[in-house]
Design a protein around this motif. Structure first.
Motif, PDB file in Angstrom:
ATOM      1  N   GLY A   1      11.385 -10.772   0.282  1.00 19.57           N
ATOM      2  CA  GLY A   1      12.721 -10.685   0.875  1.00 19.57           C
ATOM      3  C   GLY A   1      12.854  -9.534   1.852  1.00 19.57           C
ATOM      4  N   VAL A   2      12.434  -8.354   1.441  1.00 19.97           N
ATOM      5  CA  VAL A   2      12.535  -7.170   2.307  1.00 19.97           C
ATOM      6  C   VAL A   2      11.663  -7.331   3.548  1.00 19.97           C
ATOM      7  CG1 VAL A   2      11.973  -4.705   2.470  1.00 19.97           C
ATOM      8  CG2 VAL A   2      13.197  -5.573   0.474  1.00 19.97           C
ATOM      9  N   LEU A   3      10.433  -7.789   3.361  1.00 14.18           N
ATOM     10  CA  LEU A   3       9.536  -7.958   4.507  1.00 14.18           C
ATOM     11  C   LEU A   3      10.034  -9.061   5.447  1.00 14.18           C
ATOM     12  CD1 LEU A   3       6.100  -7.572   2.697  1.00 14.18           C
ATOM     13  CD2 LEU A   3       7.167  -5.940   4.269  1.00 14.18           C
ATOM     14  N   TYR A   4      10.554 -10.152   4.880  1.00 13.17           N
ATOM     15  CA  TYR A   4      11.033 -11.276   5.682  1.00 13.17           C
ATOM     16  C   TYR A   4      12.274 -10.895   6.491  1.00 13.17           C
ATOM     17  CZ  TYR A   4      12.746 -15.941   6.845  1.00 13.17           C
ATOM     18  OH  TYR A   4      13.199 -17.040   7.511  1.00 13.17           O
ATOM     19  N   ILE A   5      13.233 -10.264   5.857  1.00  9.60           N
ATOM     20  CA  ILE A   5      14.466  -9.858   6.551  1.00  9.60           C
ATOM     21  C   ILE A   5      14.160  -8.842   7.650  1.00  9.60           C
ATOM     22  CG2 ILE A   5      16.642  -8.589   6.263  1.00  9.60           C
ATOM     23  CD1 ILE A   5      16.926 -11.363   5.180  1.00  9.60           C
ATOM     24  N   ASN A   6      13.228  -7.941   7.399  1.00 12.06           N
ATOM     25  CA  ASN A   6      12.908  -6.884   8.365  1.00 12.06           C
ATOM     26  C   ASN A   6      11.813  -7.263   9.361  1.00 12.06           C
ATOM     27  OD1 ASN A   6      14.645  -4.622   7.557  1.00 12.06           O
ATOM     28  ND2 ASN A   6      13.588  -4.891   5.609  1.00 12.06           N
ATOM     29  N   LYS A   7      11.298  -8.475   9.279  1.00  6.84           N
ATOM     30  CA  LYS A   7      10.217  -8.915  10.168  1.00  6.84           C
ATOM     31  C   LYS A   7      10.655  -8.795  11.634  1.00  6.84           C
ATOM     32  CE  LYS A   7       7.196 -12.853  10.992  1.00  6.84           C
ATOM     33  NZ  LYS A   7       6.946 -14.247  10.632  1.00  6.84           N
ATOM     34  N   GLY A   8       9.867  -8.072  12.394  1.00  4.73           N
ATOM     35  CA  GLY A   8      10.152  -7.899  13.812  1.00  4.73           C
ATOM     36  C   GLY A   8      11.101  -6.754  14.127  1.00  4.73           C
ATOM     37  N   THR A   9      11.756  -6.192  13.106  1.00  3.15           N
ATOM     38  CA  THR A   9      12.701  -5.097  13.356  1.00  3.15           C
ATOM     39  C   THR A   9      12.272  -3.796  12.690  1.00  3.15           C
ATOM     40  OG1 THR A   9      14.043  -5.647  11.417  1.00  3.15           O
ATOM     41  CG2 THR A   9      14.637  -6.706  13.502  1.00  3.15           C
ATOM     42  N   SER A  10      11.243  -3.849  11.860  1.00  5.36           N
ATOM     43  CA  SER A  10      10.828  -2.668  11.113  1.00  5.36           C
ATOM     44  C   SER A  10       9.308  -2.665  10.978  1.00  5.36           C
ATOM     45  CB  SER A  10      11.476  -2.685   9.728  1.00  5.36           C
ATOM     46  OG  SER A  10      10.990  -1.640   8.944  1.00  5.36           O
ATOM     47  N   LYS A  11       8.768  -1.505  10.737  1.00  2.00           N
ATOM     48  CA  LYS A  11       7.316  -1.398  10.558  1.00  2.00           C
ATOM     49  C   LYS A  11       6.945  -1.296   9.084  1.00  2.00           C
ATOM     50  CE  LYS A  11       6.476   0.411  15.066  1.00  2.00           C
ATOM     51  NZ  LYS A  11       5.471   0.873  15.929  1.00  2.00           N
ATOM     52  N   LEU A  12       7.754  -1.905   8.219  1.00  2.00           N
ATOM     53  CA  LEU A  12       7.440  -1.916   6.797  1.00  2.00           C
ATOM     54  C   LEU A  12       6.189  -2.740   6.543  1.00  2.00           C
ATOM     55  CD1 LEU A  12      10.909  -2.484   5.091  1.00  2.00           C
ATOM     56  CD2 LEU A  12       9.486  -0.462   4.942  1.00  2.00           C
ATOM     57  N   ASP A  13       5.359  -2.273   5.616  1.00  2.00           N
ATOM     58  CA  ASP A  13       4.213  -3.053   5.193  1.00  2.00           C
ATOM     59  C   ASP A  13       4.291  -3.252   3.678  1.00  2.00           C
ATOM     60  OD1 ASP A  13       3.643  -0.455   4.441  1.00  2.00           O
ATOM     61  OD2 ASP A  13       1.524  -0.570   4.951  1.00  2.00           O
ATOM     62  N   LEU A  14       3.470  -4.139   3.160  1.00  2.00           N
ATOM     63  CA  LEU A  14       3.516  -4.490   1.740  1.00  2.00           C
ATOM     64  C   LEU A  14       3.275  -3.281   0.847  1.00  2.00           C
ATOM     65  CD1 LEU A  14       3.886  -6.680  -0.366  1.00  2.00           C
ATOM     66  CD2 LEU A  14       1.449  -7.195  -0.168  1.00  2.00           C
ATOM     67  N   ARG A  15       2.335  -2.421   1.212  1.00  2.00           N
ATOM     68  CA  ARG A  15       2.028  -1.237   0.396  1.00  2.00           C
ATOM     69  C   ARG A  15       3.257  -0.328   0.264  1.00  2.00           C
ATOM     70  NH1 ARG A  15      -3.225   2.021   1.616  1.00  2.00           N
ATOM     71  NH2 ARG A  15      -3.989   0.758  -0.073  1.00  2.00           N
ATOM     72  N   THR A  16       3.946  -0.082   1.381  1.00  2.00           N
ATOM     73  CA  THR A  16       5.143   0.766   1.359  1.00  2.00           C
ATOM     74  C   THR A  16       6.235   0.130   0.514  1.00  2.00           C
ATOM     75  OG1 THR A  16       4.614   1.564   3.569  1.00  2.00           O
ATOM     76  CG2 THR A  16       6.861   1.904   2.812  1.00  2.00           C
ATOM     77  N   VAL A  17       6.424  -1.164   0.694  1.00  2.00           N
ATOM     78  CA  VAL A  17       7.453  -1.870  -0.069  1.00  2.00           C
ATOM     79  C   VAL A  17       7.145  -1.824  -1.562  1.00  2.00           C
ATOM     80  CG1 VAL A  17       8.455  -4.150  -0.512  1.00  2.00           C
ATOM     81  CG2 VAL A  17       8.191  -3.352   1.832  1.00  2.00           C
ATOM     82  N   LEU A  18       5.907  -2.072  -1.933  1.00  2.00           N
ATOM     83  CA  LEU A  18       5.537  -2.022  -3.358  1.00  2.00           C
ATOM     84  C   LEU A  18       5.765  -0.635  -3.943  1.00  2.00           C
ATOM     85  CD1 LEU A  18       2.282  -4.178  -3.467  1.00  2.00           C
ATOM     86  CD2 LEU A  18       4.488  -4.716  -4.509  1.00  2.00           C
ATOM     87  N   ARG A  19       5.377   0.384  -3.203  1.00  2.00           N
ATOM     88  CA  ARG A  19       5.516   1.750  -3.701  1.00  2.00           C
ATOM     89  C   ARG A  19       6.988   2.165  -3.788  1.00  2.00           C
ATOM     90  NH1 ARG A  19       2.713   4.195  -0.059  1.00  2.00           N
ATOM     91  NH2 ARG A  19       4.464   4.887   1.192  1.00  2.00           N
ATOM     92  N   GLU A  20       7.748   1.915  -2.724  1.00  2.25           N
ATOM     93  CA  GLU A  20       9.117   2.430  -2.656  1.00  2.25           C
ATOM     94  C   GLU A  20      10.157   1.523  -3.298  1.00  2.25           C
ATOM     95  OE1 GLU A  20       9.898   3.299   1.444  1.00  2.25           O
ATOM     96  OE2 GLU A  20       8.320   4.821   1.546  1.00  2.25           O
ATOM     97  N   ARG A  21       9.940   0.219  -3.284  1.00  2.00           N
ATOM     98  CA  ARG A  21      10.961  -0.704  -3.764  1.00  2.00           C
ATOM     99  C   ARG A  21      10.657  -1.304  -5.132  1.00  2.00           C
ATOM    100  NH1 ARG A  21      14.396  -1.912   0.871  1.00  2.00           N
ATOM    101  NH2 ARG A  21      13.889  -0.170   2.214  1.00  2.00           N
ATOM    102  N   VAL A  22       9.383  -1.373  -5.496  1.00  2.00           N
ATOM    103  CA  VAL A  22       9.024  -2.014  -6.758  1.00  2.00           C
ATOM    104  C   VAL A  22       8.729  -0.977  -7.836  1.00  2.00           C
ATOM    105  CG1 VAL A  22       7.380  -3.542  -7.909  1.00  2.00           C
ATOM    106  CG2 VAL A  22       8.224  -4.112  -5.625  1.00  2.00           C
ATOM    107  N   LEU A  23       7.777  -0.115  -7.587  1.00  2.00           N
ATOM    108  CA  LEU A  23       7.366   0.837  -8.632  1.00  2.00           C
ATOM    109  C   LEU A  23       8.470   1.811  -9.027  1.00  2.00           C
ATOM    110  CD1 LEU A  23       3.695   1.581  -7.557  1.00  2.00           C
ATOM    111  CD2 LEU A  23       4.510   0.061  -9.359  1.00  2.00           C
ATOM    112  N   LEU A  24       9.387   2.102  -8.126  1.00  2.00           N
ATOM    113  CA  LEU A  24      10.474   3.038  -8.420  1.00  2.00           C
ATOM    114  C   LEU A  24      11.786   2.335  -8.759  1.00  2.00           C
ATOM    115  CD1 LEU A  24       9.714   5.683  -5.647  1.00  2.00           C
ATOM    116  CD2 LEU A  24       9.025   5.704  -8.044  1.00  2.00           C
ATOM    117  N   ASN A  25      11.762   1.018  -8.880  1.00  2.00           N
ATOM    118  CA  ASN A  25      12.952   0.233  -9.187  1.00  2.00           C
ATOM    119  C   ASN A  25      13.292   0.373 -10.676  1.00  2.00           C
ATOM    120  OD1 ASN A  25      14.482  -2.169 -10.027  1.00  2.00           O
ATOM    121  ND2 ASN A  25      14.193  -2.827  -7.915  1.00  2.00           N
ATOM    122  N   PRO A  26      14.536   0.749 -11.011  1.00  2.00           N
ATOM    123  CA  PRO A  26      14.902   0.940 -12.426  1.00  2.00           C
ATOM    124  C   PRO A  26      14.664  -0.295 -13.297  1.00  2.00           C
ATOM    125  CG  PRO A  26      16.614   1.830 -11.011  1.00  2.00           C
ATOM    126  CD  PRO A  26      15.642   1.115 -10.120  1.00  2.00           C
TER     127      PRO A  26
END
Length: 188
Positions: free
Chosen positions: A112-137
């Motif tokens: 979801g995060v990568l799809y919504i931000n596709k073309g507008t952000s330089k997010l990659d899967l590693r960053t998303v996993l680290r910041e959005r998944v592993l630290l998610n309550p």
């Protein structure tokens, strides 16, 4: 606020020591674990099917279209779903539903995060996993809940009671938060 109290609903209420074989605090049962992972796998298939359906139903590539597709793929099962499941199926239902919610949350916070931000952000899967998944309550609560289930850790009564009180806030607290902007809309 919901990310703070929902994990306690998912697993705080499930730590109820009075419930035998009905939650993450249940006695270890290989059948429960097998069914949990079967439900997890079925959830993956359902979300893939929803993604294919969303691609067929919603055409376009603008931001609104992407948001609509994500809404079709990822429903909000946590907010209302868990209280309904607990009231109908008890803590065992919450145990299995958390497997579905895990797939949902993984999908939202990765695809979801990568799809919504596709073309507008330089997010990659590693960053998303680290910041959005592993630290998610919710993920932290799931990992703790699974560790408690697999290692058969007993939660002290005072902590168990505290988690029950926090779990009880999972539905009414977001209602108060959502009510404030709605009141401004209606009453200025």
């Amino acid at each position: 606020i919901t990310p703070l109290v929902l994990p306690f609903y998912l697993h705080g209420g499930a730590f109820d020591q009075q419930t035998v074989k009905a939650s993450f605090h249940a006695e270890y049962d290989s059948d429960m674990l097998r069914l949990f992972f079967l439900e997890f796998f079925i959830s993956v298939l359902l979300h893939i099917s929803a993604a294919l359906l969303a691609a067929l139903l919603v055409r376009g590539q603008d931001g609104r279209t992407k948001a609509l597709r994500c809404c079709i793929i990822f429903g909000n099962v946590g907010f209302v779903g868990f209280p309904l499941v607990r009231s109908i199926l008890g803590d065992l239902g919450v145990f299995y539903t958390s497997g579905f919610n895990t797939v949902l949350a993984l999908g939202i916070w990765t695809f979801g995060v990568l799809y919504i931000n596709k073309g507008t952000s330089k997010l990659d899967l590693r960053t998303v996993l680290r910041e959005r998944v592993l630290l998610n309550p919710s993920f932290i609560a799931l990992f703790v809940g699974m560790a408690v289930f697999l290692l058969q850790i007993r939660i002290p009564a005072v902590l168990d009671t505290t988690m029950e009180y926090l779990a009880a806030l999972a539905v009414p607290l977001p209602m108060f938060v959502a009510e404030t902007p709605m009141r401004k809309l209606w009453f200025g």
